[in-house]
Design a protein around this motif. Structure first.
Motif, short mmCIF file in Angstrom:
data_model
loop_
_atom_site.label_atom_id
_atom_site.label_comp_id
_atom_site.label_asym_id
_atom_site.label_seq_id
_atom_site.Cartn_x
_atom_site.Cartn_y
_atom_site.Cartn_z
N ILE A 1 0.83 -1.21 0.00
CA ILE A 1 0.00 0.00 0.00
C ILE A 1 0.86 1.27 0.00
CG2 ILE A 1 -1.60 1.36 1.40
CD1 ILE A 1 -2.97 -1.14 2.22
N SER B 1 -0.79 2.01 7.03
CA SER B 1 -0.32 3.04 6.11
C SER B 1 0.34 4.15 6.92
CB SER B 1 -1.51 3.59 5.32
OG SER B 1 -1.16 4.75 4.64
N PRO C 1 -5.69 4.20 -1.56
CA PRO C 1 -5.80 3.32 -0.38
C PRO C 1 -5.01 3.84 0.81
CG PRO C 1 -5.27 2.05 -2.34
CD PRO C 1 -5.21 3.48 -2.74
N ALA C 2 -3.74 4.22 0.58
CA ALA C 2 -2.89 4.69 1.68
C ALA C 2 -3.49 5.93 2.32
CB ALA C 2 -1.48 4.97 1.17
N VAL C 3 -3.97 6.86 1.48
CA VAL C 3 -4.51 8.12 2.00
C VAL C 3 -5.78 7.85 2.80
CG1 VAL C 3 -5.54 10.31 1.34
CG2 VAL C 3 -3.48 9.51 0.18
N PHE D 1 -6.58 5.11 4.44
CA PHE D 1 -6.24 4.51 5.73
C PHE D 1 -5.77 5.57 6.71
CE2 PHE D 1 -5.95 0.24 3.68
CZ PHE D 1 -6.79 -0.40 4.57
N ILE D 2 -4.92 6.49 6.24
CA ILE D 2 -4.44 7.52 7.15
C ILE D 2 -5.59 8.42 7.61
CG2 ILE D 2 -2.99 9.58 7.30
CD1 ILE D 2 -0.88 8.11 5.76
N VAL E 1 -8.80 7.61 7.90
CA VAL E 1 -9.72 6.93 8.82
C VAL E 1 -9.03 6.53 10.12
CG1 VAL E 1 -11.25 4.95 9.10
CG2 VAL E 1 -11.11 6.12 6.90
N MET E 2 -7.72 6.17 10.04
CA MET E 2 -7.05 5.65 11.22
C MET E 2 -6.27 6.72 11.99
SD MET E 2 -7.79 2.53 11.47
CE MET E 2 -8.96 1.69 10.42
#
Lengths: 268, 297
Positions: free
Chosen positions: A83, A143, B24-26, B28-29, B31-32
């Protein structure tokens, strides 16, 4: 350098190296000795390794902790590397104003202290039924801005000619990433792998928060549980510490050379 | 005409591919990290036990400055920060510039040995140091044998010695890590600069301050920000090395926040408010360090 200065430099480096290695040497010594011998200050390897192993495996569910730690760390490393590397590649190769702006917002996440997001994450994950699960372990740090930045830096040195040639050959962008970028950037991947695996294996606060079930605990959690007993059995305790340390040390030695190269690429 | 249209669509296609790659990476950051950050902000204005929360305005923020344990934790984090980070970074710089010297041999061996502590997990090294500094631990045995002590000293039972043990442990664990960053940075500096400085009569100490430090400034800044950030978030060492004790004398902010959230009767609102102070401190210190880093040019 004069002889005297050289001697000073060597002495200094030797002392620092010995101090760095000594606690680890002592850990191995303690793991092979009886607790009494450790308390008496022995510095020699003993013959109690087998007994300590028996005692440790009898008192703790070592198999579960080892298995979980491997499972969580490997899954995390594989997904996270994919990712983050594809994102870093996307940010650099196809960069424009909008993407650069997104990148600078993402970097802000580096400053977010984990203690601050731990409670909302815990609430979110307990609602989603993700406590005590692999997914629950990996999601918060799957990520990271650090990895994305590392791959973005290394994508800077990815030759444009290769991409043009690959496009002429009819490869689509995703194929170019998989077949051209990944093999070329082996040392960056090795460095990222070392960092991610170690962070995942060593993480303690988050698993402590979500892994309440005894069958879901990790190696660091097991070590921490051991030391909170009333009587410290140094032999078995240090054996547990040793078991918790071996995997990361192996990963480090296997990837050491590419690790240094990868960091160099990222710092440039 | 036709050709330019085709080119434009190719560019758009590539831009879209870029967005697809980074989404995807953005997400995740977002939301997490960012979403919980906002939720924590709302939480910090509420108070109550467990899930029974009610809005209380800034009460939590006032309360933490009157909470002796949190004030002690804040003080401890700053003690660790002010003493440990400079010692560690200077030591790492000295080691890196020694290992960058072309006249010395066995550099690989030294580098590996000094970096090795970084491969141990935080819990492991905390337990190792706790055992080494125990009343019946190796350090006491050696000190007694050398005649400095008559009986074992309870290093972890006294606030100041317990803090010193934490600082020593931190230096042991992280110096090699920072050294690797400096070594990488030094590889980008032409070695001939050092040789010509030497011909001009510069001493090693002069070239350290005159060449190494200024040219490594971006890397030094990076490591300073990373270490500050890490020190303000210390958790594992406080939990496993000193248990925060004796009687909360060495507890860190993250450790106390954990206790307030999960160990005592949970008060998520109060914990969230305290965590926002950490965020504030991290942001302010990073900003200051960047300002100072810019000025020295």
């Amino acid at each position: 350098m004069t002889k005297g200065k050289k001697f000073l430099a060597y002495s200094f480096l030797t002392v620092v190296s010995l101090l760095s290695v000594f606690p680890l040497y002592w850990m191995m010594v303690a793991a092979t000795n009886k607790s009494v011998a450790v308390s008496r200050g022995t510095l020699m390897f003993g013959t109690e390794l087998l007994n300590n192993t028996k005692k440790l495996f009898a008192s703790q569910n070592v198999y579960a902790a080892l298995g979980n730690s491997f499972k969580y760390s490997i899954v995390m490393t594989l997904i996270s590397l994919f990712i983050c590397s594809i994102a870093g590649y996307g940010f650099e190769i196809f960069h424009d104003k909008a993407k650069d702006r997104v990148m600078s917002i993402i970097l802000l996440a580096m400053m977010v202290p984990f203690a601050a997001i731990m409670i909302p994450l815990y609430q979110m994950f307990s609602k989603a039924n993700l406590l005590n699960s692999t997914l629950g372990f990996i999601l918060p740090s799957i990520s990271t801005p650090f990895l994305i930045m590392m791959f973005r830096q290394s994508a800077r040195s990815f030759p444009v000619d290769i991409m043009e040639a690959a496009r002429l050959d009819g490869l689509n962008e995703f194929q170019i990433f998989c077949r051209m970028f990944i093999p070329t950037m082996r040392s960056t991947y090795a460095a990222a792998m070392t960092i991610t695996f170690m962070n995942a294996w060593n993480s303690y606060l988050w698993p402590k928060v979500i892994m309440s079930d005894a069958n879901s605990i990790t190696m660091p959690m097991m070590v921490a549980n051991l030391k909170s007993g009333y009587v410290t059995d140094y032999g078995t305790l240090m054996l547990a510490v040793l078991l918790c340390t071996i995997p990361t040390v192996i990963v480090f030695f296997l990837l050491q050379k590419s690790f240094a190269e990868g960091i160099t690429g990222a710092v440039k | 005409m036709d050709n330019s249209k085709k080119k434009l669509s190719l560019g758009q296609k590539q831009s879209l591919a870029g967005w697809a790659f980074l989404t995807p990476a953005v997400l995740f950051i977002a939301v997490m990290s960012f979403l919980p950050m906002i939720q924590a902000l709302f939480l910090s204005f509420q108070s109550g036990k467990g899930a029974n929360l009610s809005w209380t305005g800034v009460t939590n923020y006032v309360r933490m400055f009157q909470d002796p344990v949190f004030m002690q934790a804040l003080k401890n984090n700053f003690i660790y920060l002010i003493i440990q980070v400079p010692i560690m970074l200077i030591l790492a710089l000295i080691l890196a510039s020694l290992l960058n010297n072309k006249d010395l041999r066995f550099k690989g061996l030294f580098r590996t040995a000094i970096f090795l502590p970084c491969a141990t997990s935080l819990v492991s090294y905390a337990v190792i140091f706790r055992s080494l500094f125990a009343v019946d631990g190796l350090i006491n045995i050696v000190l007694i044998k050398l005649g400095f002590l008559s009986t074992g000293y309870n290093f972890l039972g006294h606030p100041n010695s317990a803090r010193i043990v934490i600082i020593l442990a931190l230096i042991w664990r992280w110096t090699g890590y920072n050294m690797v960053f400096y070594l990488s940075g030094l590889q980008n500096i032409e070695y001939s600069i050092y040789e010509s400085a030497k011909i001009d009569g510069a001493s090693p100490i002069q070239s350290f301050w005159g060449i190494t430090v200024p040219l490594l400034k971006p890397t030094i800044l990076l490591t300073a920000i990373m270490s500050t950030n890490g020190t303000l978030q210390l958790f594992d060492e406080s939990v496993n090395l000193t248990y925060g004790g004796p009687s909360n004398a060495t507890i860190t902010m993250s450790h106390y926040i954990y206790n307030v959230s999960f160990k005592y009767v949970p008060n998520f609102g109060y914990a969230a408010a305290m965590s926002y102070l950490i965020l504030f401190l991290v942001a302010v210190l990073a900003f200051l360090q960047m300002k100072v880093g810019d000025k020295r040019d």
